[in-house]
Write a protein that holds these residues in place. Structure first.
Motif, short mmCIF file in Angstrom:
data_model
loop_
_atom_site.label_atom_id
_atom_site.label_comp_id
_atom_site.label_asym_id
_atom_site.label_seq_id
_atom_site.Cartn_x
_atom_site.Cartn_y
_atom_site.Cartn_z
N PHE A 43 -1.78 -18.57 23.67
CA PHE A 43 -0.59 -19.28 24.17
C PHE A 43 -0.13 -18.61 25.46
CE2 PHE A 43 3.80 -20.64 24.28
CZ PHE A 43 3.78 -21.89 23.69
N TRP A 44 0.28 -19.42 26.44
CA TRP A 44 0.70 -18.89 27.74
C TRP A 44 2.22 -18.70 27.82
CZ3 TRP A 44 -2.64 -16.99 31.13
CH2 TRP A 44 -3.95 -17.50 31.19
N TYR A 46 5.06 -17.69 30.84
CA TYR A 46 5.08 -17.71 32.31
C TYR A 46 6.47 -17.36 32.80
CZ TYR A 46 3.45 -19.33 36.86
OH TYR A 46 3.04 -19.40 38.17
N PHE A 47 6.53 -16.60 33.88
CA PHE A 47 7.84 -16.28 34.45
C PHE A 47 7.73 -16.16 35.97
CE2 PHE A 47 11.01 -13.29 36.06
CZ PHE A 47 12.17 -13.91 35.62
N CYS A 63 8.48 -15.63 26.59
CA CYS A 63 8.25 -17.09 26.50
C CYS A 63 7.04 -17.44 25.64
CB CYS A 63 8.05 -17.67 27.90
SG CYS A 63 9.57 -17.78 28.85
N VAL A 65 5.93 -17.78 22.72
CA VAL A 65 6.41 -17.82 21.34
C VAL A 65 5.54 -18.69 20.42
CG1 VAL A 65 8.81 -17.37 21.92
CG2 VAL A 65 7.98 -19.74 21.88
N ASP A 69 -4.91 -22.52 21.25
CA ASP A 69 -6.32 -22.24 21.48
C ASP A 69 -6.63 -22.03 22.97
OD1 ASP A 69 -5.94 -24.80 22.23
OD2 ASP A 69 -7.28 -25.70 20.75
N GLU A 289 -9.09 -21.04 32.54
CA GLU A 289 -9.00 -21.54 31.17
C GLU A 289 -10.02 -22.64 30.88
OE1 GLU A 289 -5.18 -22.91 29.76
OE2 GLU A 289 -6.04 -23.44 27.82
#
Lengths: 426, 393
Positions: A43-44, A46-47, A63, A65, A69, A289
């Motif tokens: 899971f990504w 990002y900030f 983030c 959370v 896959d 990805e």
């Protein structure tokens, strides 16, 4: 934590517009910012923000959370690239740039022209990307150029525009001189042109329109994220015939055209990707990805500013064939010949595309005849590629490509090409 | 320097991305951008960036000396109208709550791509004429694309508050994608056509609204130029109103410090006025000077465009949900030839069809409006039913 990247970007740009002979809206922009992303549990997070690296990574992680896959090809690259222009625009006085714009403006002002616009653009993009496994790349690329537009009033009010944009310095803008007179000439003719015929017919696309066709109608359908989204007609088609034998299509970020980059915005080294060879679909375009998940080479992950990188084209072109323009006209016999693009749209999920040409001419008995305006072109990508005949010389055309609200510089290339498509007008 | 202005925009945005019916990314973007405009001898220039230092201000003055962009002065301080555009709940939302909303969207199934975003922006404007305004606004937006058996469709929606169920838009996209796979063959000819609020916004934003810009009127790029007090299309009423509570284009001042106000542009088909930023109508700016982003010059743009018409009724004929390539419509002539995106007739998709015409003629062919008004982009409208629209296959 499996993988993270930190991307730091500095940009500078200057834009000068000459509107009806007056310098309007001069502006300069200097931005600096950082983007952080983390892959955790598939899971990504990002900030973006101007904070210290540790703080940025912590907020990105906050983030992340979910579980999923998502995965990456985490191959690290190291390198540094600085593109040196022939004529550095930072060493040319503002007054000289304005004088140059005035010269161009005088060339596009002619009888019948009611309004003109000449826009000068210079920019520098400086990027450094580091990653959790030691990747560290830096590059600095200047871009420069001019967009010229003339409005003419005849039977109707019409406009025509031409642009000269590429990576490099002031030498790029200077090339616009060669195109300037054509802007006025076509706008005036167009204002007295008739509506085109409508229906399915033979169409010769000029190199610029062929380039837009390959970008819009085909390029978007091979973007790896669309494949993962199950949203392209070309899903599961690698190794299959998708076009006539004569068709070869490439995406090449290493060409010094408007879509040039030495590394993509995920820090992956840029390379040429064969998309179609001899009519067979060879590769999709990939980010870290989509490359990992689809089994392809990354290098097409690009971002507009601090936005998350997504799969994008660079310089996309269809290789030349062996028809001369005369031979294409002779093959077409009846139909239309269309020039330039006013933008288009495509649906990779269904293969439908639609775009508007800047202008066109009727083809009658293999000869070019009257000019037509407000012409649009639509059809199905794969049907068109099965019956395409390609001219013998390719030309690149620069532009900005929009996807998911992000604009990036690209160029599209192609030769004159004869196809059967649906032409519409008023 | 004879005048200056500093415009600051601070944004915090939280978003999530769904791919192939699975949530894959949540992010938070924070940004601050400043723009500085300087007036020298009645000419203006602008610099912008993450931070404006003295060197950038000097560059602005140098650009202004070379500029021919006329602007005498920045607006003076006035009393601003009050308008509701901020909801604290949007600012407070957490990554976990966003993930839960996304799970409801994903559960609809066949969602190829979706993005949901919660954004809070604070605009601040100060200038040498004594203006010191600031305003905070919120926005929630969703875009969603569904695919089903070779068919595809998208929906999008935005609001100042989370006053809608995001999954409703996912369900509508899937319903359209299902129909899209079932194709019906129509003959070319004249049809009754219903445009959805999305289709109306796509068409009018490109083919009509720029004709109301004072700048285009002045420069000979608008067919409305000499039509004040004349009937330009049928019985339609068009208003530009930035004071609607929670309207997406609502605000109490525009991006150059002109107080917001309501305007009637067309009353029962008769042209009543234009809209403008400060530069193109310095004596009578309408409060329509907006910046595409903080680093762009203010330029004319609608706030909320409200379309009104007397008769209300049901959708009829070919239903057009969206167009492909609407940005290719020509506002200078009003001509358009647009490919239908998602469109259906008697429950089955119409594919590969185009509608042709001129916007001034089309707006004279309104039969009636639908019942439910919705804001899409700048446009607030119900569905609109037109008669005798030329459709080619």
């Amino acid at each position: 934590m499996k993988y993270y990247e930190i991307r730091e970007i500095k940009t500078y740009s200057l834009q000068l517009s000459l509107e009806d002979g007056k310098i309007e809206r001069p502006r300069a922009v200097k931005e600096h910012g950082k983007a952080f992303r983390i892959l955790k549990n598939g899971f990504w997070g990002y900030f973006t923000g101007n904070v210290e690296d540790e703080e940025g990574l912590r907020r990105a992680e906050r983030c992340a959370v979910g579980t999923g896959d998502a995965d990456v090809d985490d191959r690290p690259f190291e390198g540094r690239f600085v593109l040196k222009p022939e004529r550095d625009f930072e060493e040319i006085a503002l007054e000289d740039k304005i004088a140059f714009l005035r010269e161009l403006e005088s060339m596009i002002r002619a009888e019948g022209i009611v309004s003109t616009r000449v826009v000068y653009i210079e920019s520098v993009r400086e990027v450094r990307i580091t990653s959790s496994n030691g990747g560290d790349v830096y590059y600095r690329v200047p871009r420069c150029g001019v967009v010229m537009q003339a409005f003419a009033k005849g039977k109707t009010l019409q406009y025509h525009s031409e642009r000269e944009l590429s990576v490099g310095g002031f030498e790029i803008a200077e090339r616009a001189i060669e195109k300037a007179e054509k802007v006025a000439e076509i706008a005036v003719k167009l204002s007295n042109a008739d509506s085109p015929p409508a229906g399915r017919m033979n169409v010769i696309m000029d190199p610029s329109l062929t380039g837009v066709f390959i970008h819009e109608a085909f390029g978007h359908a091979v973007e790896g994220d669309h494949v993962l989204q199950n949203a392209t007609v070309l899903r599961n088609m690698i190794g299959e015939r998708v076009a006539d034998d004569s068709v070869n299509v490439y995406d090449d970020p290493t060409l010094k055209e408007f879509g040039f980059y030495p590394f993509d915005d995920e820090g992956y080294r840029a390379e040429r990707t064969p998309i179609i060879e001899n009519g067979i679909l060879k590769n999709y375009l990939n980010s870290r990805e989509s490359g990992k998940r689809l089994g392809g080479r990354p290098g097409n992950g690009r971002a507009d500013g601090l936005e998350p990188p997504i799969v994008r084209m660079s310089n996309t072109f269809i290789e030349a064939g062996d028809y001369s323009l005369e031979e294409l006209l002779d093959e077409a016999r009846e139909g239309v010949m269309l020039f330039g693009s006013r933008g288009g749209e495509t649906n990779p999920a269904t293969g439908f595309f639609h775009f508007n040409a800047q202008y066109g001419f009727l083809i009658h008995r293999g000869e070019v005849s009257g000019m037509v305006r407000d012409v649009s072109l639509s059809g199905n990508t794969l049907e068109i590629l099965r019956e395409i005949r390609l001219g013998d010389e390719i030309v690149f055309d620069p532009g900005f490509c929009g996807k998911s609200g992000q604009a990036v510089p690209v160029s599209d290339g192609g030769p004159y090409a004869l196809v059967k498509a649906f032409v519409g007008g008023e | 320097m004879d005048g200056w202005e500093i415009y600051t925009e601070r944004t915090i945005s939280k978003y999530a991305v769904i791919e192939n019916s699975k949530i894959k990314e949540i992010g938070e973007k924070t940004s601050k951008g400043e723009a500085f405009r300087a007036i020298v001898d009645g000419k203006v220039a602008m610099v912008s960036g993450s931070k404006i230092d003295d060197r950038m201000k000097e560059l602005a003055v140098k650009l202004a000396r070379n500029s021919q962009e006329e602007l005498k002065e920045f607006p003076e301080k006035e009393k601003l109208p009050k308008v509701e555009i901020y909801d604290r709940e949007v600012e407070k939302i957490s990554p976990d709550e966003i993930r839960d909303l996304c799970e409801a969207i994903s559960a609809v199934g066949n969602i190829s791509y979706a993005q949901i975003e919660f954004e809070v922006t604070e605009r601040r404007l100060t200038n040498s004429s004594g203006v010191e305004y600031s305003e905070k606004e919120s926005a929630v937006g969703i875009v969603v694309e569904a695919v089903f058996n070779g068919g595809s469709a998208y929906e999008y929606h935005s609001s100042r508050r989370l006053d809608f169920r995001p999954e409703d838009f996912a369900e509508r996209a899937l319903e359209l994608a299902r129909m899209d796979g079932q194709r019906v063959k129509l003959e070319s000819g004249k049809y009754t056509v219903t445009l959805s609020p999305i289709a109306v916004d796509q068409l009018l934003s490109h083919a009509l609204y720029p004709a109301f810009y004072h700048e285009n009127v002045k420069k000979g790029r608008s067919l409305l130029a000499d039509k004040i007090d004349k009937n330009v299309f049928g019985e339609l009423t068009v208003k530009d109103d930035p004071l609607i509570p929670y309207g997406m284009g609502s605000c109490s001042f525009d991006d150059e410090g002109v107080p917001a106000k309501s305007k009637t542009l067309v009353m029962n088909g008769v042209l009543k006025g234009f809209i403008s930023d400060l530069k193109n109508s310095p004596e009578n700016p309408t409060g329509n000077g907006f910046r595409d982003d903080y680093s762009a010059y203010p330029s004319t743009s609608p706030s909320n465009i409200i379309l009104e018409y007397g008769d209300r009724g049901e959708a009829e004929g070919i239903y057009v949900h969206s167009f492909i390539g609407a940005h290719t419509a020509n506002f200078v002539s009003g001509d358009f030839s647009l490919e239908l995106g998602n469109a259906y007739y008697e429950g089955r998709a119409v594919k590969g069809a185009m509608i042709y015409g001129n916007i001034y003629d089309l707006l004279s062919r309104i039969s009636h409006f639908g019942k439910d008004q919705r804001q899409v982009g700048v446009t607030l409208t119900p569905e609109i039913v037109f008669e005798g629209v030329e459709v080619k296959l």
